[in-house]
Design an enzyme around this catalytic site. Structure first.
Site, PDB file in Angstrom:
ATOM      1  CG  ASN A 111     -64.007  -2.809 -45.403  1.00  0.00           C
ATOM      2  OD1 ASN A 111     -62.922  -2.877 -44.815  1.00  0.00           O
ATOM      3  ND2 ASN A 111     -64.997  -3.664 -45.177  1.00  0.00           N
ATOM      4  CG  HIS A 128     -59.571   4.016 -43.601  1.00  0.00           C
ATOM      5  ND1 HIS A 128     -59.394   2.761 -43.061  1.00  0.00           N
ATOM      6  CD2 HIS A 128     -59.332   4.895 -42.586  1.00  0.00           C
ATOM      7  CE1 HIS A 128     -59.034   2.876 -41.775  1.00  0.00           C
ATOM      8  NE2 HIS A 128     -58.997   4.151 -41.477  1.00  0.00           N
ATOM      9  CB  CYS A 168     -54.189  21.690 -62.069  1.00  0.00           C
ATOM     10  SG  CYS A 168     -53.434  20.075 -61.839  1.00  0.00           S
ATOM     11  CB  SER A 208     -56.511  -6.652 -37.530  1.00  0.00           C
ATOM     12  OG  SER A 208     -56.238  -5.371 -38.095  1.00  0.00           O
TER      13      SER A 208
HETATM   14  C1  BV8 Z   1     -53.223   8.965 -39.314  1.00  0.00           C
HETATM   15  C2  BV8 Z   1     -57.313   2.976 -47.253  1.00  0.00           C
HETATM   16  C3  BV8 Z   1     -52.082  10.876 -38.656  1.00  0.00           C
HETATM   17  C4  BV8 Z   1     -56.223   2.714 -48.229  1.00  0.00           C
HETATM   18  C5  BV8 Z   1     -56.403   2.414 -45.052  1.00  0.00           C
HETATM   19  C6  BV8 Z   1     -46.589   4.058 -36.423  1.00  0.00           C
HETATM   20  C7  BV8 Z   1     -45.953   4.397 -37.590  1.00  0.00           C
HETATM   21  C8  BV8 Z   1     -46.631   5.006 -38.642  1.00  0.00           C
HETATM   22  C9  BV8 Z   1     -47.999   5.311 -38.532  1.00  0.00           C
HETATM   23  C10 BV8 Z   1     -48.608   4.958 -37.351  1.00  0.00           C
HETATM   24  C11 BV8 Z   1     -47.933   4.345 -36.310  1.00  0.00           C
HETATM   25  N1  BV8 Z   1     -48.820   4.127 -35.318  1.00  0.00           N
HETATM   26  C12 BV8 Z   1     -50.027   4.558 -35.691  1.00  0.00           C
HETATM   27  C13 BV8 Z   1     -49.896   5.096 -36.916  1.00  0.00           C
HETATM   28  C14 BV8 Z   1     -50.953   5.704 -37.656  1.00  0.00           C
HETATM   29  C15 BV8 Z   1     -51.467   4.751 -38.738  1.00  0.00           C
HETATM   30  C16 BV8 Z   1     -51.697   3.354 -38.194  1.00  0.00           C
HETATM   31  O1  BV8 Z   1     -52.662   3.092 -37.510  1.00  0.00           O
HETATM   32  N2  BV8 Z   1     -50.777   2.438 -38.522  1.00  0.00           N
HETATM   33  C17 BV8 Z   1     -50.876   1.084 -38.003  1.00  0.00           C
HETATM   34  C18 BV8 Z   1     -50.677   0.082 -39.145  1.00  0.00           C
HETATM   35  C19 BV8 Z   1     -49.828   0.928 -36.927  1.00  0.00           C
HETATM   36  N3  BV8 Z   1     -52.726   5.338 -39.098  1.00  0.00           N
HETATM   37  C20 BV8 Z   1     -52.734   6.260 -40.071  1.00  0.00           C
HETATM   38  O2  BV8 Z   1     -51.766   6.559 -40.735  1.00  0.00           O
HETATM   39  C21 BV8 Z   1     -54.063   6.961 -40.287  1.00  0.00           C
HETATM   40  N4  BV8 Z   1     -53.824   8.362 -40.328  1.00  0.00           N
HETATM   41  O3  BV8 Z   1     -52.955   8.444 -38.273  1.00  0.00           O
HETATM   42  O4  BV8 Z   1     -52.934  10.252 -39.604  1.00  0.00           O
HETATM   43  C22 BV8 Z   1     -52.226  12.309 -38.880  1.00  0.00           C
HETATM   44  C23 BV8 Z   1     -52.656  13.086 -37.801  1.00  0.00           C
HETATM   45  C24 BV8 Z   1     -52.742  14.421 -37.992  1.00  0.00           C
HETATM   46  C25 BV8 Z   1     -52.433  15.005 -39.232  1.00  0.00           C
HETATM   47  C26 BV8 Z   1     -52.026  14.199 -40.301  1.00  0.00           C
HETATM   48  C27 BV8 Z   1     -51.920  12.841 -40.125  1.00  0.00           C
HETATM   49  C28 BV8 Z   1     -54.669   6.558 -41.613  1.00  0.00           C
HETATM   50  C29 BV8 Z   1     -55.009   5.090 -41.591  1.00  0.00           C
HETATM   51  C30 BV8 Z   1     -55.823   4.753 -42.836  1.00  0.00           C
HETATM   52  C31 BV8 Z   1     -54.957   4.001 -43.818  1.00  0.00           C
HETATM   53  N5  BV8 Z   1     -55.779   3.562 -44.973  1.00  0.00           N
HETATM   54  N6  BV8 Z   1     -57.171   2.081 -46.098  1.00  0.00           N
HETATM   55  C32 BV8 Z   1     -56.441   1.446 -49.000  1.00  0.00           C
HETATM   56  O5  BV8 Z   1     -57.422   0.714 -48.750  1.00  0.00           O
HETATM   57  O6  BV8 Z   1     -55.606   1.164 -49.870  1.00  0.00           O
HETATM   58  S1  BV8 Z   1     -56.286   1.351 -43.767  1.00  0.00           S
HETATM   59  C33 BV8 Z   1     -56.450  -0.218 -44.382  1.00  0.00           C
HETATM   60  O7  BV8 Z   1     -55.861  -1.053 -43.441  1.00  0.00           O
HETATM   61  C34 BV8 Z   1     -57.849  -0.700 -44.510  1.00  0.00           C
HETATM   62  O8  BV8 Z   1     -58.742   0.289 -44.915  1.00  0.00           O
HETATM   63  C35 BV8 Z   1     -58.167  -1.200 -43.165  1.00  0.00           C
HETATM   64  O9  BV8 Z   1     -58.797  -0.233 -42.410  1.00  0.00           O
HETATM   65  C36 BV8 Z   1     -56.830  -1.430 -42.568  1.00  0.00           C
HETATM   66  C37 BV8 Z   1     -56.637  -2.881 -42.296  1.00  0.00           C
HETATM   67  O10 BV8 Z   1     -57.415  -3.092 -41.206  1.00  0.00           O
HETATM   68  P1  BV8 Z   1     -58.607  -4.162 -41.227  1.00  0.00           P
HETATM   69  O11 BV8 Z   1     -59.775  -3.607 -41.922  1.00  0.00           O
HETATM   70  O12 BV8 Z   1     -58.754  -4.600 -39.835  1.00  0.00           O
HETATM   71  O13 BV8 Z   1     -58.097  -5.311 -42.110  1.00  0.00           O
HETATM   72  P2  BV8 Z   1     -56.985  -6.299 -41.723  1.00  0.00           P
HETATM   73  O14 BV8 Z   1     -56.531  -6.887 -42.987  1.00  0.00           O
HETATM   74  O15 BV8 Z   1     -56.029  -5.614 -40.802  1.00  0.00           O
HETATM   75  O16 BV8 Z   1     -57.719  -7.391 -40.828  1.00  0.00           O
HETATM   76  C38 BV8 Z   1     -58.729  -8.168 -41.409  1.00  0.00           C
HETATM   77  C39 BV8 Z   1     -59.453  -8.799 -40.252  1.00  0.00           C
HETATM   78  O17 BV8 Z   1     -60.505  -9.556 -40.791  1.00  0.00           O
HETATM   79  C40 BV8 Z   1     -58.575  -9.746 -39.455  1.00  0.00           C
HETATM   80  O18 BV8 Z   1     -58.769  -9.519 -38.070  1.00  0.00           O
HETATM   81  C41 BV8 Z   1     -59.115 -11.125 -39.852  1.00  0.00           C
HETATM   82  O19 BV8 Z   1     -59.043 -12.051 -38.780  1.00  0.00           O
HETATM   83  C42 BV8 Z   1     -60.556 -10.791 -40.137  1.00  0.00           C
HETATM   84  N7  BV8 Z   1     -61.239 -11.716 -41.029  1.00  0.00           N
HETATM   85  C43 BV8 Z   1     -60.708 -12.460 -42.028  1.00  0.00           C
HETATM   86  N8  BV8 Z   1     -61.712 -13.187 -42.611  1.00  0.00           N
HETATM   87  C44 BV8 Z   1     -62.866 -12.879 -41.959  1.00  0.00           C
HETATM   88  C45 BV8 Z   1     -62.577 -11.942 -40.960  1.00  0.00           C
HETATM   89  N9  BV8 Z   1     -63.511 -11.433 -40.142  1.00  0.00           N
HETATM   90  C46 BV8 Z   1     -64.784 -11.871 -40.307  1.00  0.00           C
HETATM   91  N10 BV8 Z   1     -65.145 -12.775 -41.249  1.00  0.00           N
HETATM   92  C47 BV8 Z   1     -64.219 -13.290 -42.085  1.00  0.00           C
HETATM   93  N11 BV8 Z   1     -64.585 -14.199 -43.024  1.00  0.00           N
HETATM   94 ZN    ZN Z   2     -55.061  19.022 -60.680  1.00  0.00          ZN
END
Ligand code: BV8
Ligand code: ZN
Length: 262
Positions: A111, A128, A168, A208
């Site tokens: 988060n 992140h 810059c 997730s």
């Molecule tokens: C990287 C900051 C490479 C920004 C975030 C295919 C195509 C393109 C890319 C990829 C691909 N396959 C893999 C990738 C890589 C990609 C990725 O994983 N994509 C996924 C979507 C397929 N990852 C990246 O790009 C990462 N970087 O790989 O770099 C690289 C390597 C070398 C050199 C250069 C580059 C970077 C990933 C970070 C992205 N930034 N956040 C912002 O916040 O605006 S990620 C963002 O989404 C959040 O921070 C969070 O981490 C994520 C969502 O995940 P969750 O936290 O799980 O949240 P979500 O909504 O998904 O789920 C919520 C959960 O809560 C659910 O399960 C729900 O049931 C539960 N819930 C609901 N209520 C409750 C609850 N649980 C408990 N109690 C409740 N009450």
């Molecule tokens: Zn700058």
């Protein structure tokens, strides 16, 4: 073989009571009960046509800096107006209790909000980044910008242009978060991996398990056979490697778990 429960069982309570080095990976779900929308939830207002994953990218910022900048300002504003929930405060309580007896509870979060800290917990790392940090899109110089302060949920009807970088003079500012396609801070990632490898209990709360490489961290617990417990109302990508999956909201189940660890 994952055991799915809807409350803290005596076995899980026993794991919590005996644990001295707890590692917790949290995701957007732990902040959901505070009122912070998770990434899965649909967007509204200025951004209803975009998914969060579309906006959290370099391409989206380059295509329309004001739209992306304003989205983050609105999220900052919303985070500032909500409070940590009982899930955040339970982890902070458990961390304090363990430290008094020479134990440790390490929080690694995906988060970008500051709700763990505002609940009184120390966070090992934000994988992140932080939504309250800013830097120049061109020269990377950090910039100190007061957070967005829109009234409540009402997103602004006009997007705001990102400020020009004072260092810059040509670049514009961006949020200090990790966008999709960007590298995670490796020292944070390595510290997270080390604490999960050393843990005698690994808790995965409110994620997730879809975003890599963060979602691969809990698998490190399998190296030493540390028990894995998930807290999430829904099945996730990580459920099948869990020893226990507590199906419910973290705001209810975390206080139960922490109370059972006394
Ligand atoms: C990287 C900051 C490479 C920004 C975030 C295919 C195509 C393109 C890319 C990829 C691909 N396959 C893999 C990738 C890589 C990609 C990725 O994983 N994509 C996924 C979507 C397929 N990852 C990246 O790009 C990462 N970087 O790989 O770099 C690289 C390597 C070398 C050199 C250069 C580059 C970077 C990933 C970070 C992205 N930034 N956040 C912002 O916040 O605006 S990620 C963002 O989404 C959040 O921070 C969070 O981490 C994520 C969502 O995940 P969750 O936290 O799980 O949240 P979500 O909504 O998904 O789920 C919520 C959960 O809560 C659910 O399960 C729900 O049931 C539960 N819930 C609901 N209520 C409750 C609850 N649980 C408990 N109690 C409740 N009450
Ligand atoms: Zn700058």
């Amino acid at each position: 073989m994952v055991r799915q429960l809807d409350q803290v069982s005596p076995e899980v309570a026993d794991l919590a009571r005996r644990a001295q080095r707890v590692a917790v990976l949290t995701g957007a779900g732990i902040s959901a009960e505070s009122g912070v929308p998770t990434f899965r939830e649909v967007q509204t207002g200025l951004w209803e046509r975009f998914s969060a994953a579309d906006l959290a990218t370099v391409e989206a910022y380059e295509a329309d800096p004001a739209r992306v900048w304003t989205w983050y300002r609105w999220r900052q504003s919303l985070i500032r107006q909500v409070d940590p929930n009982p899930g955040h405060t339970a982890l902070a309580r458990w961390q304090k209790a363990l430290r008094q007896t020479g134990g440790e509870l390490s929080i690694v979060t995906q988060n970008v909000d500051d709700l763990h800290e505002r609940a009184g917990a120390e966070v090992l790392g934000h994988l992140h980044g932080s939504i309250f940090a800013h830097r120049c899109f061109e020269c990377d110089a950090p910039a100190d910008v007061p957070a967005g302060n829109y009234n409540g949920w009402q997103p602004p009807d006009q997007p705001e242009e990102p400020p020009v970088c004072a260092a810059c003079g040509s670049g514009t500012l961006r949020p200090g978060v990790v966008w999709f396609g960007e590298m995670l801070p490796m020292e944070t990632f390595d510290a997270a991996a080390a604490c999960i490898r050393a843990a005698d209990l690994v808790l995965v709360v409110g994620t997730s398990g879809m975003v890599q490489p963060a979602a691969s961290l809990p698998l490190l617990a399998l190296e030493r056979g540390a028990p894995l417990v998930e807290i999430n109302p829904e099945q996730t990508e990580l459920s099948e490697v869990m020893d226990y999956s507590l199906r419910g909201p973290s705001g209810q189940l975390l206080p139960q778990l922490v109370d059972s660890a006394r």
